[in-house]
Structures are given as C-alpha cells and as structure tokens.
Scaffold this motif. Structure first.
Motif, PDB file in Angstrom:
ATOM      1  N   LEU A 171       0.811  -1.224   0.000  1.00  7.32           N
ATOM      2  CA  LEU A 171       0.000   0.000   0.000  1.00  7.32           C
ATOM      3  C   LEU A 171       0.844   1.273   0.000  1.00  7.32           C
ATOM      4  O   LEU A 171       0.313   2.367  -0.122  1.00  7.32           O
ATOM      5  CB  LEU A 171      -0.941  -0.001   1.214  1.00  7.32           C
ATOM      6  CG  LEU A 171      -1.973  -1.134   1.211  1.00  7.32           C
ATOM      7  CD1 LEU A 171      -2.781  -1.129   2.496  1.00  7.32           C
ATOM      8  CD2 LEU A 171      -2.899  -1.012   0.005  1.00  7.32           C
ATOM      9  N   ARG A 172       2.147   1.145   0.140  1.00  4.21           N
ATOM     10  CA  ARG A 172       3.002   2.337   0.104  1.00  4.21           C
ATOM     11  C   ARG A 172       3.985   2.223  -1.072  1.00  4.21           C
ATOM     12  O   ARG A 172       3.790   2.830  -2.103  1.00  4.21           O
ATOM     13  CB  ARG A 172       3.718   2.501   1.458  1.00  4.21           C
ATOM     14  CG  ARG A 172       4.268   3.896   1.691  1.00  4.21           C
ATOM     15  CD  ARG A 172       5.586   4.167   1.020  1.00  4.21           C
ATOM     16  NE  ARG A 172       6.644   3.282   1.498  1.00  4.21           N
ATOM     17  CZ  ARG A 172       7.845   3.185   0.904  1.00  4.21           C
ATOM     18  NH1 ARG A 172       8.127   3.905  -0.173  1.00  4.21           N
ATOM     19  NH2 ARG A 172       8.755   2.358   1.374  1.00  4.21           N
ATOM     20  N   ASP A 173       4.999   1.386  -0.971  1.00  4.63           N
ATOM     21  CA  ASP A 173       5.957   1.283  -2.079  1.00  4.63           C
ATOM     22  C   ASP A 173       5.282   0.670  -3.310  1.00  4.63           C
ATOM     23  O   ASP A 173       5.545   1.065  -4.446  1.00  4.63           O
ATOM     24  CB  ASP A 173       7.166   0.428  -1.661  1.00  4.63           C
ATOM     25  CG  ASP A 173       8.471   1.020  -2.145  1.00  4.63           C
ATOM     26  OD1 ASP A 173       8.422   1.915  -2.995  1.00  4.63           O
ATOM     27  OD2 ASP A 173       9.539   0.579  -1.687  1.00  4.63           O
ATOM     28  N   GLY A 174       4.379  -0.302  -3.066  1.00  8.61           N
ATOM     29  CA  GLY A 174       3.668  -0.942  -4.180  1.00  8.61           C
ATOM     30  C   GLY A 174       2.818   0.070  -4.917  1.00  8.61           C
ATOM     31  O   GLY A 174       2.759   0.084  -6.141  1.00  8.61           O
ATOM     32  N   THR A 225      15.307  -6.202   5.651  1.00  8.88           N
ATOM     33  CA  THR A 225      15.740  -6.018   4.261  1.00  8.88           C
ATOM     34  C   THR A 225      14.636  -5.301   3.477  1.00  8.88           C
ATOM     35  O   THR A 225      13.448  -5.476   3.775  1.00  8.88           O
ATOM     36  CB  THR A 225      15.975  -7.372   3.562  1.00  8.88           C
ATOM     37  OG1 THR A 225      14.722  -8.069   3.527  1.00  8.88           O
ATOM     38  CG2 THR A 225      17.001  -8.203   4.293  1.00  8.88           C
ATOM     39  N   HIS A 226      15.033  -4.536   2.487  1.00  8.00           N
ATOM     40  CA  HIS A 226      14.068  -3.846   1.616  1.00  8.00           C
ATOM     41  C   HIS A 226      14.742  -3.773   0.242  1.00  8.00           C
ATOM     42  O   HIS A 226      15.589  -2.918   0.008  1.00  8.00           O
ATOM     43  CB  HIS A 226      13.779  -2.452   2.181  1.00  8.00           C
ATOM     44  CG  HIS A 226      12.839  -1.643   1.347  1.00  8.00           C
ATOM     45  ND1 HIS A 226      11.567  -1.310   1.760  1.00  8.00           N
ATOM     46  CD2 HIS A 226      12.972  -1.083   0.106  1.00  8.00           C
ATOM     47  CE1 HIS A 226      10.969  -0.586   0.837  1.00  8.00           C
ATOM     48  NE2 HIS A 226      11.809  -0.425  -0.189  1.00  8.00           N
ATOM     49  N   CYS A 227      14.394  -4.699  -0.644  1.00 11.11           N
ATOM     50  CA  CYS A 227      15.131  -4.774  -1.915  1.00 11.11           C
ATOM     51  C   CYS A 227      14.245  -4.430  -3.105  1.00 11.11           C
ATOM     52  O   CYS A 227      13.063  -4.764  -3.129  1.00 11.11           O
ATOM     53  CB  CYS A 227      15.686  -6.189  -2.091  1.00 11.11           C
ATOM     54  SG  CYS A 227      16.820  -6.615  -0.755  1.00 11.11           S
ATOM     55  N   HIS A 228      14.864  -3.780  -4.070  1.00 10.95           N
ATOM     56  CA  HIS A 228      14.173  -3.494  -5.330  1.00 10.95           C
ATOM     57  C   HIS A 228      14.733  -4.406  -6.412  1.00 10.95           C
ATOM     58  O   HIS A 228      15.845  -4.932  -6.304  1.00 10.95           O
ATOM     59  CB  HIS A 228      14.291  -2.011  -5.688  1.00 10.95           C
ATOM     60  CG  HIS A 228      13.299  -1.176  -4.899  1.00 10.95           C
ATOM     61  ND1 HIS A 228      12.082  -0.803  -5.401  1.00 10.95           N
ATOM     62  CD2 HIS A 228      13.339  -0.702  -3.625  1.00 10.95           C
ATOM     63  CE1 HIS A 228      11.411  -0.112  -4.481  1.00 10.95           C
ATOM     64  NE2 HIS A 228      12.160  -0.040  -3.390  1.00 10.95           N
ATOM     65  N   ASN A 229      13.937  -4.581  -7.475  1.00  9.72           N
ATOM     66  CA  ASN A 229      14.189  -5.686  -8.402  1.00  9.72           C
ATOM     67  C   ASN A 229      14.789  -5.263  -9.742  1.00  9.72           C
ATOM     68  O   ASN A 229      14.603  -5.948 -10.735  1.00  9.72           O
ATOM     69  CB  ASN A 229      12.844  -6.405  -8.630  1.00  9.72           C
ATOM     70  CG  ASN A 229      13.032  -7.825  -9.059  1.00  9.72           C
ATOM     71  OD1 ASN A 229      14.046  -8.454  -8.710  1.00  9.72           O
ATOM     72  ND2 ASN A 229      12.096  -8.349  -9.826  1.00  9.72           N
ATOM     73  N   GLY A 236       9.937  -2.981  -9.469  1.00  9.91           N
ATOM     74  CA  GLY A 236       9.208  -3.514  -8.317  1.00  9.91           C
ATOM     75  C   GLY A 236      10.073  -3.843  -7.111  1.00  9.91           C
ATOM     76  O   GLY A 236      11.282  -3.613  -7.084  1.00  9.91           O
ATOM     77  N   ASN A 237       9.384  -4.361  -6.089  1.00 12.29           N
ATOM     78  CA  ASN A 237      10.019  -4.732  -4.817  1.00 12.29           C
ATOM     79  C   ASN A 237      10.104  -6.256  -4.744  1.00 12.29           C
ATOM     80  O   ASN A 237       9.573  -6.959  -5.599  1.00 12.29           O
ATOM     81  CB  ASN A 237       9.130  -4.261  -3.653  1.00 12.29           C
ATOM     82  CG  ASN A 237       9.147  -2.767  -3.459  1.00 12.29           C
ATOM     83  OD1 ASN A 237       8.832  -2.011  -4.357  1.00 12.29           O
ATOM     84  ND2 ASN A 237       9.525  -2.326  -2.283  1.00 12.29           N
ATOM     85  N   THR A 238      10.702  -6.737  -3.675  1.00 17.76           N
ATOM     86  CA  THR A 238      10.718  -8.184  -3.425  1.00 17.76           C
ATOM     87  C   THR A 238       9.283  -8.664  -3.319  1.00 17.76           C
ATOM     88  O   THR A 238       8.456  -8.035  -2.659  1.00 17.76           O
ATOM     89  CB  THR A 238      11.416  -8.463  -2.078  1.00 17.76           C
ATOM     90  OG1 THR A 238      12.715  -7.905  -2.132  1.00 17.76           O
ATOM     91  CG2 THR A 238      11.482  -9.944  -1.787  1.00 17.76           C
ATOM     92  N   PRO A 255       7.178   9.881  -2.199  1.00 15.00           N
ATOM     93  CA  PRO A 255       7.993  10.309  -1.054  1.00 15.00           C
ATOM     94  C   PRO A 255       9.482  10.382  -1.375  1.00 15.00           C
ATOM     95  O   PRO A 255      10.217  11.121  -0.722  1.00 15.00           O
ATOM     96  CB  PRO A 255       7.734   9.223  -0.003  1.00 15.00           C
ATOM     97  CG  PRO A 255       7.140   8.070  -0.730  1.00 15.00           C
ATOM     98  CD  PRO A 255       6.453   8.631  -1.928  1.00 15.00           C
ATOM     99  N   GLN A 256       9.928   9.627  -2.362  1.00 19.13           N
ATOM    100  CA  GLN A 256      11.364   9.608  -2.629  1.00 19.13           C
ATOM    101  C   GLN A 256      11.806  10.632  -3.658  1.00 19.13           C
ATOM    102  O   GLN A 256      12.876  11.205  -3.546  1.00 19.13           O
ATOM    103  CB  GLN A 256      11.782   8.202  -3.030  1.00 19.13           C
ATOM    104  CG  GLN A 256      11.768   7.279  -1.824  1.00 19.13           C
ATOM    105  CD  GLN A 256      11.742   5.835  -2.241  1.00 19.13           C
ATOM    106  OE1 GLN A 256      10.721   5.304  -2.624  1.00 19.13           O
ATOM    107  NE2 GLN A 256      12.899   5.212  -2.203  1.00 19.13           N
ATOM    108  N   THR A 257      10.948  10.875  -4.679  1.00 19.35           N
ATOM    109  CA  THR A 257      11.384  11.817  -5.713  1.00 19.35           C
ATOM    110  C   THR A 257      10.766  13.196  -5.509  1.00 19.35           C
ATOM    111  O   THR A 257      11.156  14.149  -6.172  1.00 19.35           O
ATOM    112  CB  THR A 257      10.946  11.323  -7.112  1.00 19.35           C
ATOM    113  OG1 THR A 257       9.517  11.216  -7.093  1.00 19.35           O
ATOM    114  CG2 THR A 257      11.543   9.977  -7.449  1.00 19.35           C
TER     115      THR A 257
END
Ligand code: KIV
Ligand code: ZN
Length: 556
Positions: A16-19, A215-219, A251-253, A496-498
């Motif tokens: 609901l946030r990074d997704g 952990t918080h990984c991007h793909n 995407g994320n993990t 939030p990041q950019t």
C-alpha cells in the motif's frame, strides 16, 4: 515494539506504500482498506499502510486502516493484530502526520527514512554527512517521543559507504529506533554483496543486538528475492515485500516468492513466517484487480502458469508421482487443483460452499447474490464452470469501484468489409438510461468511443491486456486496462522519494465470455474509478498547499 522469536521472520508488507508507487497503481481509500483486511488475514506482521503526508486521501486511508483493520485478530494465525505503519521523511511535520494517522491502531509504527549515499546527499538533499547524522538523530528521537515502535531506513543503503552506515545506524539506535531497515533502493546490489552488507552492519553497529534488522530490496536487476534471502541468511529478521512484487520501476521483493522459498526449503533457512500460504492466490488476485497491474503468466507462485505442466514428459511424470515435477502443492498457495467444479444445475448452496473452499468465506449477501447471478449466466453458456472461472467472476463482481455508471448492453457490428460500429446503453448515477452509437477503428475502439460520449470523459488508453482464464473457445476472458484522462488532471500526491507528483492513471478490469463485453466492463470500471477519485478529492480537499509548503522546506 514488535518482538520475534529467533526463528520467526517478520513480514512487513509495503504493497500500500511502495507498491502503490508503481506507475498507475493508484488505489482509492476503500480499496486500500480492503487490501489491508486481506493482508491481515494473510498473516502479515506489519502493514505499511501509506505515506500520510502525501495528501488528505492518503492520511484518511492510513487512519481508516489503523482504526478498522488495526484491531483485527480474526482469521490471523498469530492471534495478535497487525502492526500498522506510516511512512515519514525525516521531518517533524511528516513524522507527526504519520503518527496521527496510525496512532489509533492498537499496534502502530512510525517508519522514517533519510538517504545516506553520497550521491543522494550531494545531489538530492544537498547536505553533508554530518548534517545527515544530525537529521537522523532528530527525526528518530522525535518519532520515539511519540511512539515505542520506530523504524529507520537509510535510503540507498545499497550504494552507501558501509562505515558511514555503521555510524548513522549506531546513532539511530541510540536515538531510539527499534527496527533498522536496509534498503537497496535502486536494486543495484548482488546477493553476495547484500548478504555481506547486512552481516557487516550487524557485526559492527554498536547496539545491533537491541534492534530487528530488516531487508528492503528493489528488483532492477531481477535480484530482489535472492538479495532478500541473502539478507535473511546474514541475520535479518524482517523482510519488506509487496504482493506480486509491485513497486517503483521493476518492483520490490515479492512476498509470495520469499515466503514460499522459506516454506519450501526448511532445511536451507530453518525459519518460519506467520503467513497463511493458502491465502496467497486470493491476495494476489485482489491486488492485481485493484491496481490494474497484471501478473505475468510465468510469475513464480501466483502466475497463471506457475503450476501448469505442458510438456508431455512432465505430464507423464506428474501422473506417476506429483513430486517428479512439483516442489509445492497448488493447494498450499490456495489454488485448488479440482477442475470439474460446478455446472448449470448447481444451486446456491453448492456455489457458496465452493466459494468458501476457495477462501471467499466473508462475502456479503449482496456480493454473494451478484456473484451467483453471474455464475448462473456463465453456466448457461459453458458446460463446466471451473475454479478459475469462479475466481474471475468474483474479481469482476467484487473487486470493483462504486458502480456510478452501469453497463446495460452493447451491440457491435464489425468485420474486414465494414467500419466497426457500436451501440451502447448505460444507466447513469441519476438512474436514467442513456444510449449512444459510435464508429471506431475496431470493435473495442467503437465501444469505448460510445461510452466516452455518454459519460463525457475523454481519455487515452495506455494499457490494454486480455487474458483467457481457462483453455477452450468458451473460456472467460479477463480484460485489464489503464487510462489517463485528457483534461490533464494532475495527481496532487507526491512520491515520497522523488518529491514529484504521481501521473494520474486509472485502471479497470472486466470479465465475460465475450471479449468485447469484458473490454466494455473494464472501461466502465476505470471511468467509475476516475469519477470516484474526483468525488474523493472534492470531499477531502486536495491539500496541495499543505504539501508543497513542506516539500519546499525539505528541498531547501
Ligand atoms: O526503497 C527505499 O529506499 C524505500 C524507503 C523509503 C524505505 O522505499
Ligand atoms: Zn522502496
């Protein structure tokens, strides 16, 4: 604060946030609440419900999740309610807003972050390492003054100097952080490197044993799952993941991949999660339907082909012993293997029992009636209604925005000797029936033109996907689309990041044995979503001033 036994790995879901930061994955408040309800049922330990400062709508979604889903224990294996987290940049305004949004949940967390890589410090934040440390101490201490459960993430940790990270994270622990999350924000690291980094940080950060490492990984390089598992083997006890692996860029993990790796290979990991794996398929379908992000057929665990065996040699082996080619049972992830399910003589009771077996055991009477009506209609057209058909009906009936406009019928004439023409009849929000006709370059185009004329919204179709849910010419087709309205509506929320506004895109989905009808339903679903978003904005206000003021402060 969230505690864990040494062999339990916590699942922090950020769908609901990074997704939701995936291009075009915008969800409305109602959809977010329903996804959070399903995540709770799935057994997620921590749900990052959003970025509350982004807009009044984001605040409301996080707050409703905190109040309505935060207390739930029903259907959860752990018996403990899910922790509801809100994201905040390292500023007091953000942190206060995140806290206000989550504080009504019995278990709540503030997740604050600040970049630590030289490249981000120099070019994005325009601060030096010393200022970075000061801001981290200030942000974490302030968050901890509000809440006992505080997570800190050094953004772009994957490209940060490990010794600087040790320094920053040591200060974050002293300031009161309870979870330290290590993001590979741009998906740059390899499994060896990421595992090494986690180990190095745990071994060298003062006070490392007082916190949970995450952990918080991007793909971006297709390594998110491998990197996450390497981090776990190096000592992390929380994994930040999303359903179907959705998220920024590649995407994320993906939650289902890491959970099933741990579940299927106990002798490799000696770990367990609190996830009820039989809810994975249902959750995946719900997220795909609401976000409009189609799951690729060969996607591990939840792709349409993940358990399909095509090659003759494989089918022969499977008939002799399933273990020859199958490392997981489809039932374990909530896919039922039975193919002959129901037919036109099946009644309401049999239909409800089948739905319950498929995990849809909490449908309202209204939803059940609507789904049963669709099932009867389908059973008249198809001899056998399979589980996949039922899931498509449920997705089409239940996971839909409020029905502002409703399709009555369409009639299309097309072929290679004539101009495609469509007549469409819709019922509007005023209960009146409207009819119009249009020409187009193809049957779908003509139907979309007629619908646009009736509803009065012009849009660009930016994605159109059609999929048969079973084999055979009588298969149900599922159409998923994404549209962008023509009037240049800007999304008032920011990433939030950019710190850039999102592009305003709306998804829609529809199912039918007729592909043109499925496509029409998808378009009306997307337009209903757009209209509901406009209503939501006028109800909550856009909050642009509030947000831009804060962003300007941050940029300075
Ligand atoms: O990828 C990232 O760095 C993030 C942080 C906000 C945790 O999503
Ligand atoms: Zn991220």
């Amino acid at each position: 604060m969230t505690t864990t036994s040494p062999n339990t790995i916590l699942i922090f879901d950020t769908t609901l946030r990074d997704g939701e930061q995936s291009p075009g994955a915008t969800l409305n408040v109602e959809e977010k609440v329903e996804i959070a309800r399903q995540l709770s049922r799935l057994g997620v330990d921590i749900c990052e419900a959003g970025f509350p400062i982004a807009s009044p709508g984001d605040f409301e979604a996080v707050n409703r999740i905190a109040r309505e889903i935060g207390p739930l224990t029903e259907g959860r294996r752990t018996g403990q309610p899910m922790v509801i987290a809100g994201l905040a940049r390292a500023s007091q305004t953000d942190i206060q807003r995140a806290y206000d949004a989550v504080k009504d949940a019995p278990r709540h967390r503030i997740h604050t972050f600040l970049a630590t890589s030289d490249i981000h410090l120099r070019h994005k934040l325009k601060i030096d390492r010393e200022e970075c440390i000061e801001q981290v101490i200030e942000a974490v201490s302030f968050a901890r003054s509000l809440c006992d459960d505080v997570e800190f993430s050094p953004e772009d940790a994957g490209r940060s100097d490990p010794d600087f990270l040790v320094q920053v994270l040591g200060e974050a622990i002293k300031a009161g952080a309870t979870t330290l999350n290590i993001p590979d924000t741009v998906g740059y690291t390899t499994p060896e490197e990421f595992g090494w980094l986690i180990k190095y940080l745990i071994e060298n950060t003062p006070g490392a044993d007082q916190v949970i490492w995450s952990t918080h990984c991007h793909n971006d390089l297709g390594l998110a799952t491998a990197n996450t598992l390497a981090g776990v083997q190096a000592g992390a006890r929380q994994m930040e993941v999303t359903i179907n692996g959705i998220g920024e860029r590649a995407g994320n993990t993906s939650l289902e991949e890491v959970v099933m790796a741990i579940h299927t290979r106990p002798t490799m990991y000696h770990l367990e999660t609190n996830i009820d794996t039989t809810q994975l398929t249902r959750t995946s379908r719900m997220v795909s339907a609401y976000t409009g992000l189609v799951v690729q057929p060969n996607k591990a665990i939840v792709g349409a082909n993940a358990f399909a065996h095509e090659a003759g040699i494989h089918q022969d082996g499977m008939l002799k012993n399933q273990q020859t080619y199958e490392i997981m049972r489809p039932e374990t992830v909530g896919l039922n293997a039975s193919r002959l399910v129901l037919g036109k003589h099946s009644g309401r009771h049999a239909f409800r029992v089948r739905l319950e077996e498929l995990g849809y055991d909490n449908l309202s009477q209204e939803d059940l009636n609507a789904a049963f009506k669709r099932f009867k209609g389908l059973a008249d057209k198809k001899k056998v209604v399979t589980d996949a058909d039922i899931q498509a009906i449920i997705t089409d009936e239940i996971y839909q925005p409020p029905e502002i406009w409703k399709l009555n019928y369409i009639q299309v004439s097309c072929g290679d000797r004539s101009t495609p023409t469509a007549t469409v009849s819709l019922t509007g929000p005023d209960g009146v029936t409207y009819e119009d006709a249009a020409l187009g370059t193809g049957p779908v185009d003509s139907v979309y033109q007629a619908i646009s004329r009736i509803i009065g919204i012009e849009s660009t179709l930016i994605e159109f996907a059609i999929n048969a849910v079973t084999e055979g010419l009588d298969a149900v087709a599922e159409t998923t689309i994404r549209i962008q309205p023509h009037n240049g509506e800007k999304d008032y929320r920011v990433n939030p990041q950019t710190d850039q506004p999102y592009v305003r895109t709306f998804s829609g989905h529809g199912a039918s044995t007729d592909i043109i009808v499925a496509s029409a339903r998808a378009y009306i679903s997307a337009l209903n979503k757009l209209l509901a978003a406009r209503e939501e904005n006028s109800r909550l206000g856009e909050g642009t001033d509030y947000l831009t003021t804060d962003l300007t402060d941050q940029a300075d």
